[in-house]
Design a protein around this motif. Structure first.
Motif, PDB file in Angstrom:
ATOM      1  N   ALA A 116      45.743  47.142  43.876  1.00 53.05           N
ATOM      2  CA  ALA A 116      44.473  47.708  43.455  1.00 53.05           C
ATOM      3  C   ALA A 116      43.619  46.495  43.563  1.00 53.05           C
ATOM      4  O   ALA A 116      43.816  45.198  43.520  1.00 53.05           O
ATOM      5  N   LEU A 117      42.142  46.780  43.666  1.00 50.38           N
ATOM      6  CA  LEU A 117      41.025  45.872  43.679  1.00 50.38           C
ATOM      7  C   LEU A 117      40.180  46.163  42.586  1.00 50.38           C
ATOM      8  O   LEU A 117      40.122  47.248  42.097  1.00 50.38           O
ATOM      9  N   VAL A 118      39.777  45.044  41.918  1.00 51.32           N
ATOM     10  CA  VAL A 118      38.975  45.072  40.612  1.00 51.32           C
ATOM     11  C   VAL A 118      37.733  44.316  40.609  1.00 51.32           C
ATOM     12  O   VAL A 118      37.868  43.058  41.116  1.00 51.32           O
ATOM     13  N   TYR A 119      36.644  44.706  40.793  1.00 53.90           N
ATOM     14  CA  TYR A 119      35.445  44.036  40.999  1.00 53.90           C
ATOM     15  C   TYR A 119      34.670  44.082  39.405  1.00 53.90           C
ATOM     16  O   TYR A 119      34.663  44.903  38.998  1.00 53.90           O
ATOM     17  N   VAL A 120      34.156  43.052  39.479  1.00 58.57           N
ATOM     18  CA  VAL A 120      33.747  42.688  38.120  1.00 58.57           C
ATOM     19  C   VAL A 120      32.183  41.890  38.373  1.00 58.57           C
ATOM     20  O   VAL A 120      32.092  40.687  38.801  1.00 58.57           O
TER      21      VAL A 120
END
Length: 266
Positions: A116-120
């Motif tokens: 999974a990739l999480v962008y903030v």
């Protein structure tokens, strides 16, 4: 005697089923390993910007790593993080803030452990795109560079390249908007510069083409405009969570950011 013989046969049958079908009993259910969460900071920041998120993830029992992002070149920074990821066994949730979003977009490509990739408050570039133009037409960065940055030479720099430090007023009022002033002042003092060339180098094949993505968007972000972030998130098919924050939602609202990371991890 027949009853006893039948009991023995029945017990043997149960044992045989349990051996052949591991899912037939609760004791045989596989133990689910928690993924390692890797947090990648962006420009004008360092790993300490993730402190609030890191502590919450540790409290939830997740292994967490916060490697330094060199901030020297997009291909080189991505290769550095990719090499770090290759040392981690098992599943990974990869998280990037701001310029760190561009880095994870490249670093995760081809790594089957990244689940999974999480962008903030981040950049989600497509192949061939450069970073600075993606900030949005109304971004505070869409101004003459000399009004935004203090230019500092660095040893071994390519011709014309310099380190970019955000000017103090821009950092405190724009980059760190909605962060408490004493905290913003500490972040300003410890900011790490981005090489000018890094914001103008083409991104590679994006990992979000094949890896599920989540995106936390500060709806008052003055550095990467919310409109630009939503456009990139929509293109990437990311699951969006909007927060009432600026560009440093990971500092001003670490709880909200952590909750999204946990969703991705589960």
């Amino acid at each position: 005697m027949r009853s006893r013989r039948w009991s023995i046969v029945a017990a043997a049958t149960v044992l045989l089923i349990a051996a052949v079908l591991p899912g037939a009993s609760a004791s045989a259910a596989p133990h689910r390993v928690k993924p390692t969460v890797v947090l990648v900071h962006g420009a004008w920041a360092d790993g300490s910007s993730w402190s609030g998120v890191t502590q919450r993830l540790l409290d939830e029992g997740y292994p967490v790593r916060v490697p330094p992002n060199p901030l020297r070149s997009l291909p080189g920074d991505s290769a550095t993080i990719a090499a770090f990821l290759a040392t981690i066994a098992g599943p990974i949730v990869l998280v990037g803030h701001s310029y760190g979003g561009a880095v994870i977009t490249n670093a995760a490509t081809g790594n089957p452990n990244v689940k999974a990739l999480v962008y903030v408050d981040a950049f989600l570039p497509a192949e061939g795109e450069t970073i600075f133009p993606l900030a949005g037409a109304d971004s505070a960065l869409a101004a003459p560079p000399e009004t935004l940055f203090d230019f500092v030479p660095y040893p071994g720099a390519p011709t014309g390249d310099v380190d970019l430090y955000l000017k103090q007023d821009l950092f405190l009022t724009t980059f760190a908007s909605q962060v408490k002033r004493p905290t913003a002042q500490l972040l300003y003092a410890a900011q790490r510069p981005l090489a000018f060339s890094a914001g103008n180098q083409a991104s590679g094949v994006p990992a979000w083409l094949t890896i599920p993505s989540w995106d936390v968007i500060g709806e008052h972000d003055l550095i990467i405009t919310p409109a630009a972030q939503h456009s990139m998130a929509d293109r990437a098919g990311a699951k969006v969570t909007s927060v009432n924050g600026g560009h440093l939602a990971l500092v001003s609202d670490p709880g909200a950011v952590t909750r999204v990371i946990l969703k991705a991890a589960r």
